[in-house]
Enzyme design. Structure first.
Site: not given
Length: 412
Positions: A141, A170-172, A175
């Site tokens: 991220d 960006w990770d969230v 996911g």
């Protein structure tokens, strides 16, 4: 080949009941996807190396060293620990994937759990792989964000150095895209019998978002790049203010009504009208409010400086203005937005303690699916091998004795 488990009930809060998913992951994006799918009713089995993946002890941790982070992102899953470096351990995990029919992973470059290797074992396999970049390169991220432009428009306007935000946005987002992709692929498989090979590059999620929100298109069309604004709100009026007793507020006026109410509550209606006449500006246009934001802020600041936080909160509560006082995590944790929110329910999390934990932040029929405890590493190894693969207790014991699997997390 085992068929998906049929759902014996029709609980609308568990629409994915009967779906089995294997997760091989670490850190944020795929663990979040797996937890989201579990909250929607799927049986999600996270498979980790014996001893744990890189995030098993990630901070924050308790005084005893147990990861609060792990417990937060793996709620409601089952845990299997296997030696995925050994041929026997890999074969076991391959069998679990084939039996379940869905794999989500961000552990890339492993041929043994690639789509090509697994699809002969399960022709209708749904295989979702998160990579760093679309070209196969690695990224996380914070490196994706650095290359995108956001750190150069984050922070005080006078600052010349980059500012990283602490939220792994960006990770969230990635996911949640993974969870959406799995749900869509399940729907497609139900309709056609076909599986799916799905790739979700983290960098592409970030690039798509930057494009969709206009940050990239602004450059392509107008030839201009976003400037650093501090806490101002681009394209409309928004600013932070501080009360006479030192409390900070964020105030946003998106519409004409919001802006009129803000001028009335601050007693600046006449002053704002005079400013508009002097500047030749039309403050019914949010773009004009944005352009002249500094002059407007100068007018509003005096009222905030002359009133206490309680007085400001009382006054703004009677208007349409969008506002909130800045709070720390410590303040938020004891706020009624948490303590009286049905999203949060008491959770007795082994090794961590009892606390209010969020479930799925989506109400289904007025009900929020509640949080379930996260496993410790290997808690479900024996049960999953028995239920999914039909192994006997003696077979599982032999696998544990050989080090192919671990059946508990007694050793950290």
């Amino acid at each position: 080949m085992a068929e998906p488990v049929a759902s014996s009930n029709h609980d609308p809060t568990r629409p994915l009941a009967g779906t089995r998913i294997i997760e091989i992951s670490s850190f944020v994006a795929v663990p979040l996807a797996g937890m989201t799918l579990a909250q929607l009713g799927a049986e999600v089995v996270r498979v980790d190396p014996v001893g744990g993946a890189a995030d098993y002890h990630r901070w924050p941790v308790t005084a005893d060293g147990d990861s609060i982070y792990w417990a937060g992102l793996n709620k409601g899953k089952r845990s299997v620990a296997a030696d995925m470096r050994s041929p026997e351990g890999r074969r076991l995990v391959q069998q679990l994937i084939a039996e379940s029919g869905v794999l989500i992973t961000n552990v890339t470059g492993r041929q043994w759990h690639s789509y090509e290797e697994l699809v002969p074992l399960r022709p209708d396999l749904i295989h979702v792989e998160v990579s760093g970049r679309a070209d196969g390169g690695t990224a996380v991220d914070y490196t994706v964000n650095a290359a995108l432009g956001f750190p150069l428009v984050t922070g005080p306007a006078e600052l010349s150095t980059p500012v990283n935000h602490v939220l792994p946005a960006w990770d969230v987002s990635c996911g949640l895209y993974v969870a959406l992709a799995v749900s869509a692929a399940l729907r497609h498989r139900d309709a056609t019998g076909a599986g799916a090979r799905i790739g979700v590059p983290l960098e592409n999620v970030a690039l798509a978002t930057a494009g969709n929100l206009g940050f990239l298109t602004e450059v392509m069309i107008n030839g201009t790049s976003r400037e650093r604004l501090g806490n101002s709100l681009f394209g409309t009026y928004g600013q932070n203010f501080t009360s006479s007793d030192g409390v900070s507020f964020m105030v946003v006026a998106l519409t004409g009504r919001h802006f009129r109410d803000l001028t009335e509550v601050t007693g600046t209606t006449k002053a704002v009208a005079a400013l508009a006449e002097t500047l030749g500006a039309d403050f019914t246009d949010e773009g004009q409010r944005y352009i002249h934001r500094d002059a407007l802020t100068g007018l509003f600041t005096l009222w905030f400086c002359e009133h206490t936080a309680d007085e400001i909160a009382d006054a703004l509560s009677g208007t349409s203005v969008l506002w909130q006082r800045y709070r720390s995590f410590a303040e938020t944790a004891i706020d009624t937005r948490v303590t009286e929110n049905p999203l949060f329910t008491p959770l007795e999390q082994p090794r961590i303690g009892r606390y209010l934990a969020p479930g799925l932040p989506v109400s289904i029929g007025g009900v929020y699916p509640p949080a379930a405890a996260a496993p410790a590493l290997g808690d479900d190894t024996a049960a999953v091998l028995a239920e999914h693969l039909g192994l006997s207790a003696d077979q599982i014991e032999a696998l544990a004795e050989s080090g192919t699997v671990a059946t508990s997390s007694a050793k950290r």
